[in-house]
Design an enzyme around this catalytic site. Structure first.
Site, PDB file in Angstrom:
ATOM      1  N   HIS A  54     -20.825  57.139  -7.464  1.00 14.44           N
ATOM      2  CA  HIS A  54     -22.053  57.678  -6.860  1.00 14.44           C
ATOM      3  C   HIS A  54     -22.036  57.407  -5.371  1.00 14.44           C
ATOM      4  O   HIS A  54     -21.149  56.725  -4.869  1.00 14.44           O
ATOM      5  CB  HIS A  54     -23.307  57.126  -7.549  1.00 14.44           C
ATOM      6  N   HIS A  56     -23.863  55.773  -3.088  1.00 14.13           N
ATOM      7  CA  HIS A  56     -24.387  54.620  -2.339  1.00 14.13           C
ATOM      8  C   HIS A  56     -23.311  53.994  -1.446  1.00 14.13           C
ATOM      9  O   HIS A  56     -22.143  53.943  -1.813  1.00 14.13           O
ATOM     10  CB  HIS A  56     -24.963  53.564  -3.300  1.00 14.13           C
ATOM     11  N   ASP A  58     -22.448  51.032  -0.708  1.00 12.67           N
ATOM     12  CA  ASP A  58     -21.605  49.947  -1.218  1.00 12.67           C
ATOM     13  C   ASP A  58     -20.605  50.449  -2.265  1.00 12.67           C
ATOM     14  O   ASP A  58     -19.954  49.650  -2.948  1.00 12.67           O
ATOM     15  CB  ASP A  58     -22.460  48.796  -1.771  1.00 12.67           C
ATOM     16  N   HIS A  59     -20.467  51.772  -2.381  1.00 11.16           N
ATOM     17  CA  HIS A  59     -19.478  52.363  -3.297  1.00 11.16           C
ATOM     18  C   HIS A  59     -18.549  53.352  -2.590  1.00 11.16           C
ATOM     19  O   HIS A  59     -17.464  53.627  -3.080  1.00 11.16           O
ATOM     20  CB  HIS A  59     -20.183  53.049  -4.482  1.00 11.16           C
ATOM     21  N   HIS A 113     -29.511  55.827 -12.359  1.00  5.08           N
ATOM     22  CA  HIS A 113     -29.485  55.017 -11.129  1.00  5.08           C
ATOM     23  C   HIS A 113     -29.585  55.968  -9.931  1.00  5.08           C
ATOM     24  O   HIS A 113     -30.395  55.763  -9.032  1.00  5.08           O
ATOM     25  CB  HIS A 113     -28.199  54.200 -11.101  1.00  5.08           C
ATOM     26  N   ASP A 137     -22.892  51.673 -11.112  1.00  7.70           N
ATOM     27  CA  ASP A 137     -24.159  50.942 -11.244  1.00  7.70           C
ATOM     28  C   ASP A 137     -24.995  51.467 -12.399  1.00  7.70           C
ATOM     29  O   ASP A 137     -26.216  51.401 -12.373  1.00  7.70           O
ATOM     30  CB  ASP A 137     -24.981  51.054  -9.949  1.00  7.70           C
ATOM     31  N   HIS A 175     -20.820  45.375  -9.896  1.00  3.62           N
ATOM     32  CA  HIS A 175     -21.454  44.191  -9.288  1.00  3.62           C
ATOM     33  C   HIS A 175     -21.353  42.971 -10.195  1.00  3.62           C
ATOM     34  O   HIS A 175     -21.356  43.090 -11.412  1.00  3.62           O
ATOM     35  CB  HIS A 175     -22.940  44.451  -9.007  1.00  3.62           C
TER      36      HIS A 175
END
Ligand code: ZN
Ligand code: FE
Length: 257
Positions: A54, A56, A58-59, A113, A137, A175
């Site tokens: 996805h 985001h 942090d990805h 998410h 996530d 995570h």
């Protein structure tokens, strides 16, 4: 295919898929580029694919820099993420297949998410091999992602697809949230002996700073409240007999935890 786990940022994991016989690698959700580049250098491997779950930061944060070093790498992501994933070239839908070395992954569309979230499931090809699920996530060890862009109905559907996979499947979530997730789980499922045991194990692992990812899907089914919306004791806990409402209330409680 070997899977290497790179801890980055405060609690993210990047996963590097590596095929030693071909000296090629792929990366799942590169939050950052530098740790991946260092590893590739050590392995003397060529990056051939970036698999994003996805959009985001942090990805996907490492996508652009990785492409500078490996311009041939193909960037995969969900069809609905068009315009949100840097460098994305392939727009995947439920049931699509992607390959790496001798393995093929099935794409699961798992919104909740985010509205575009996908997961990659590599089924076992040989006896004794495990299936590998890269779920970003959506599902976490002992928990699940927050609903930023999706509804409880979507998330139950998405988690339901994951719950249908074989128990031996390894769950490579993005995570290290497991200890806190299980702490919450115990507040709603305190009589669950498997959960109590798992909490003790995870607590000790974290004291030794060991990673709790990958998780094993069968254990998730027994201990993760966000896969247990149809369990009567959890339904009693949130005063509902409706699976979606049970899930939604558990998610709401976790948001406040
Ligand atoms: Zn996210
Ligand atoms: Fe994340």
């Amino acid at each position: 295919m070997e899977i290497l786990r790179l801890p980055v940022l405060s609690d993210n994991y990047i996963f590097l898929l590596y095929e030693p016989s071909l000296k090629i690698a792929a990366v799942v959700d590169p939050a950052e580029a530098d740790p991946v580049l260092q590893y590739l250098h050590q392995l003397n491997a060529e990056l051939v694919a970036i698999f994003n779950t996805h959009h985001h930061g942090d990805h996907v944060g490492g996508n652009t820099k990785l492409l500078q070093s490996f311009p041939q790498a193909i960037v995969y992501g969900g069809a609905e993420d068009r315009g949100r994933i840097p460098g994305q070239q392939v727009f995947l839908k439920e049931g699509d297949r992607v390959s790496f070395a001798n393995r093929q992954a099935e794409v699961l569309f798992v919104p909740g998410h985010t509205r575009a979230h996908i997961a990659y499931y590599f089924p076992p090809v040989q006896l004794g091999e495990t299936g590998e699920l890269f779920c970003g996530d959506t599902l976490f060890a002992g928990g699940c992602g927050r609903l930023f862009e999706g509804t409880p109905t979507q998330m139950v559907n998405s988690l339901g697809k994951i719950r249908d996979l074989p128990d031996q499947t390894r769950v490579w979530c993005a995570h290290e949230y497991t200890l806190n997730n299980l702490r919450f789980a115990l507040t709603v499922d305190s009589q669950n002996l498997d959960l109590q045991r798992r909490f003790e194990t995870v607590k000790q692992m974290r004291e030794r700073l060991e990673a709790t990812v990958p998780a094993i899907l069968g254990e998730e089914k027994r201990t993760n409240p966000f896969l247990r919306w149809d369990q009567p004791n959890l339904q009693l806990q949130v005063k509902s007999q409706d699976p979606i409402q049970t899930f939604a209330r558990l998610r709401g409680m976790k948001d406040q935890f």
